[in-house]
Motif scaffolding. Structure first.
Motif, PDB file in Angstrom:
ATOM      1  N   GLU A  35       0.827  -1.207   0.000  1.00 50.23           N
ATOM      2  CA  GLU A  35       0.000   0.000   0.000  1.00 50.23           C
ATOM      3  C   GLU A  35       0.858   1.252   0.000  1.00 50.23           C
ATOM      4  O   GLU A  35       0.528   2.241  -0.656  1.00 50.23           O
ATOM      5  N   TYR A  36       1.952   1.219   0.726  1.00 46.54           N
ATOM      6  CA  TYR A  36       2.870   2.360   0.756  1.00 46.54           C
ATOM      7  C   TYR A  36       3.424   2.649  -0.635  1.00 46.54           C
ATOM      8  O   TYR A  36       3.394   3.786  -1.098  1.00 46.54           O
ATOM      9  N   TYR A  37       3.923   1.614  -1.312  1.00 48.59           N
ATOM     10  CA  TYR A  37       4.484   1.824  -2.651  1.00 48.59           C
ATOM     11  C   TYR A  37       3.419   2.234  -3.666  1.00 48.59           C
ATOM     12  O   TYR A  37       3.672   3.033  -4.559  1.00 48.59           O
ATOM     13  N   ASP A  38       2.206   1.692  -3.514  1.00 47.95           N
ATOM     14  CA  ASP A  38       1.109   2.126  -4.387  1.00 47.95           C
ATOM     15  C   ASP A  38       0.784   3.598  -4.162  1.00 47.95           C
ATOM     16  O   ASP A  38       0.552   4.351  -5.115  1.00 47.95           O
ATOM     17  N   SER A  39       0.783   4.012  -2.910  1.00 48.31           N
ATOM     18  CA  SER A  39       0.514   5.422  -2.596  1.00 48.31           C
ATOM     19  C   SER A  39       1.610   6.316  -3.152  1.00 48.31           C
ATOM     20  O   SER A  39       1.332   7.389  -3.712  1.00 48.31           O
ATOM     21  N   MET A  40       2.854   5.891  -3.017  1.00 45.60           N
ATOM     22  CA  MET A  40       3.968   6.682  -3.549  1.00 45.60           C
ATOM     23  C   MET A  40       3.887   6.789  -5.072  1.00 45.60           C
ATOM     24  O   MET A  40       4.168   7.842  -5.638  1.00 45.60           O
ATOM     25  N   ALA A  41       3.481   5.722  -5.731  1.00 42.04           N
ATOM     26  CA  ALA A  41       3.334   5.759  -7.189  1.00 42.04           C
ATOM     27  C   ALA A  41       2.216   6.721  -7.584  1.00 42.04           C
ATOM     28  O   ALA A  41       2.361   7.503  -8.532  1.00 42.04           O
ATOM     29  N   ASP A  42       1.098   6.686  -6.842  1.00 44.30           N
ATOM     30  CA  ASP A  42      -0.014   7.610  -7.122  1.00 44.30           C
ATOM     31  C   ASP A  42       0.414   9.060  -6.918  1.00 44.30           C
ATOM     32  O   ASP A  42       0.075   9.939  -7.717  1.00 44.30           O
ATOM     33  N   ILE A  43       1.164   9.313  -5.858  1.00 44.60           N
ATOM     34  CA  ILE A  43       1.649  10.671  -5.583  1.00 44.60           C
ATOM     35  C   ILE A  43       2.589  11.128  -6.693  1.00 44.60           C
ATOM     36  O   ILE A  43       2.503  12.263  -7.166  1.00 44.60           O
ATOM     37  N   SER A  44       3.457  10.246  -7.146  1.00 43.57           N
ATOM     38  CA  SER A  44       4.399  10.592  -8.205  1.00 43.57           C
ATOM     39  C   SER A  44       3.669  10.963  -9.496  1.00 43.57           C
ATOM     40  O   SER A  44       4.013  11.945 -10.162  1.00 43.57           O
ATOM     41  N   VAL A  45       2.658  10.192  -9.850  1.00 42.59           N
ATOM     42  CA  VAL A  45       1.875  10.483 -11.060  1.00 42.59           C
ATOM     43  C   VAL A  45       1.137  11.810 -10.907  1.00 42.59           C
ATOM     44  O   VAL A  45       1.085  12.631 -11.838  1.00 42.59           O
TER      45      VAL A  45
END
Length: 103
Positions: A6-16
């Motif tokens: 979930e952390y990495y998914d959130s970081m990917a969403d933030i990056s996009v």
């Protein structure tokens, strides 16, 4: 393990999202630059109103565009001294004109 994913998914969403925001800021800067070119051409004819139904003049639009340009540049960490100086001189001129009209 679900917390790490979930952390990495959130970081990917933030990056996009950040990439989209940066692209939109760059597009806004380009549009403001084009609008400044257009309004400067109109200002050569004098301080006239933009339309028949509004009291907004070309100097009002120019001042607002300069303010937007400064705001957009500050988001990038840039401050253009000449734009700030031009905006400052416009506001100083208008306030001195208002004082003159009071007398």
């Amino acid at each position: 393990m679900t917390n790490i994913h979930e952390y990495y998914d959130s970081m990917a969403d933030i990056s996009v999202s950040i990439r989209g925001a940066v692209e939109n800021l760059e597009l806004a800067k380009k549009n403001v630059q084009e609008a400044l070119i257009a309004i400067n051409a109109l200002r050569k004819q004098g301080d006239t109103t933009i339309s028949f139904v509004s009291n907004v003049t070309t100097n009002d639009v120019h001042r607002n565009l300069l303010f937007l340009e400064l705001l957009l540049n500050q988001n990038s960490g840039l401050v253009q001294y000449f734009v700030f100086q031009e905006l400052l001189s416009l506001t100083t001129y208008e306030s001195s004109q208002e004082e003159f009209q009071l007398w």
